[in-house]
Write an enzyme that holds these catalytic residues in place. Structure first.
Site, PDB file in Angstrom:
ATOM      1  CB  CYS A  12      -0.958  -0.002   1.187  1.00  0.00           C
ATOM      2  SG  CYS A  12      -0.155  -0.161   2.783  1.00  0.00           S
ATOM      3  CG  HIS A 306      -4.027   0.179   4.845  1.00  0.00           C
ATOM      4  ND1 HIS A 306      -3.400  -0.555   3.857  1.00  0.00           N
ATOM      5  CD2 HIS A 306      -5.171   0.670   4.298  1.00  0.00           C
ATOM      6  CE1 HIS A 306      -4.140  -0.512   2.752  1.00  0.00           C
ATOM      7  NE2 HIS A 306      -5.215   0.226   2.993  1.00  0.00           N
TER       8      HIS A 306
END
Length: 352
Positions: A12, A306
């Site tokens: 990510c 994240h």
């Protein structure tokens, strides 16, 4: 240009930067008009060629998420410190990617035209490189020694970090800078920039040899912007790594949709020192005005987190990119987000 990216196992950090780069207007125009002429021995190892392919993929009209496995492989090859399947820092990835793109662009016609050996004229430098002026002033004879260094991004300290923070209030004259209204206790991007460009006393342990006094003296140092880049990237230093502690700083920093960098320019400092400082009129000032077009956010802790990004597609149309999933976002969603990397584009060079 709206396309999700498959997460290839903790990637990510790469996906959010790719979204920001593919929505950078001048970079998009460069790649979609096929202006890269590869001069590498094997084009398959050229990151610029891969980015070119990526832009074609993004703007092809296909809706299915793209799998950026070749990009990941090339990044691992050329930036070894990012290789492996651990979560990496999106800011580190951005700098590594710009560095490799810049090195692989040098063969381009524009790259060769540069007359300054330290600064090439490749598309990366044209868009992202600014000049940071550092003025060191001797406290005895007030002689100033000035250096100018290129930068691709500006890293800003946050309140809550172990470095003392100043100021937490609007300008001493109580002015509203960049349209940021001050909710009591809220830190703004302007606060962080004001802190970054304030004079700093270097103290007796960091005496420098003054060329005027010809002896070691105490001095002050001040950073200002000599040359602004077309795209200004601000890195809010949320991850603190020191001998004592490793932690994430979650302080909310409010950032504006439109940013005026005039107060942080070297020229503003000079006119203030000469006693001539008045707010320039808008017509003279447009060069220093920016619009926000991408924000990278980090959710979670230092160990497990994240990355996602918000990107602007048209004037007020924002989307949230969470790996393969793209959803519509409101301006409020963008401005309320924590903010880790903020991308601003010069207004007068923008066009839809």
């Amino acid at each position: 240009g709206l396309r999700g990216l498959i997460n290839l196992g903790n990637t990510c950090f790469m996906n959010c930067i790719v979204q920001a780069l593919t929505h950078t207007p001048l970079l998009r125009d460069f790649f979609l008009s096929d202006r890269h002429k590869c001069e590498m021995q094997s084009p398959s190892s050229c990151l610029v060629c891969e980015m070119s392919t990526l832009f074609q993929e993004f703007y092809s009209g296909h809706r299915s998420p793209h799998i950026p496995y070749r990009l990941l492989h090339l990044v691992w090859t050329h930036a070894r410190h990012l290789a492996g399947y651990e979560q990496q820092d999106a800011h580190e990835f951005l700098i590594a990617a710009l560095d490799v793109l810049h090195r692989h662009c040098k063969g381009d016609d524009n790259g060769k035209k540069a007359n300054n050996p330290n600064h090439c004229n490749c598309i990366i430098d044209q868009i992202f490189t600014g000049g940071l002026q550092s003025d060191v002033t001797c406290q005895v004879c007030h002689g100033v020694s000035t250096t100018i260094d290129p930068f691709w991004d500006i890293s800003l300290d946050l309140p809550g970090s172990s470095t003392p923070f100043w100021p937490l209030s609007p300008g001493s004259d109580g002015s509203v800078v960049n349209g940021e209204s001050h909710v009591s206790g809220t830190t703004t991007l302007t606060d962080c920039l004001r802190r970054f460009t304030r004079p700093e006393h270097l103290g007796s342990s960091a005496k420098i040899k003054c060329s005027g006094c010809h002896s070691y003296q105490e001095s002050t140092k001040q950073l200002t912007m000599k040359k602004l880049p077309i795209v200004a990237c601000f890195h809010l230093k949320r991850f603190e790594h020191s001998a004592k502690l490793r932690r994430k700083i979650t302080t909310y920093v409010s950032f504006p949709l439109e940013l005026d960098m005039t107060p942080f320019m070297a020229s503003s400092k000079e006119s203030r020192m000469n006693g001539q400082y008045q707010q320039p009129t808008d017509s003279l000032n447009n060069d220093n005005k920016y619009s926000l077009f991408a924000v990278v956010n980090h959710q979670g802790t230092l160990e497990s987190g994240h990355y996602t990004s918000f990107i602007r597609q048209h004037k007020d149309q924002w989307f949230k990119c969470d790996d393969a999933i793209i959803t519509k976002a409101s301006i409020k969603d963008v401005l309320d987000s924590e903010g880790y990397l903020l991308f601003y584009h010069k207004q007068f060079l923008e066009y839809e």
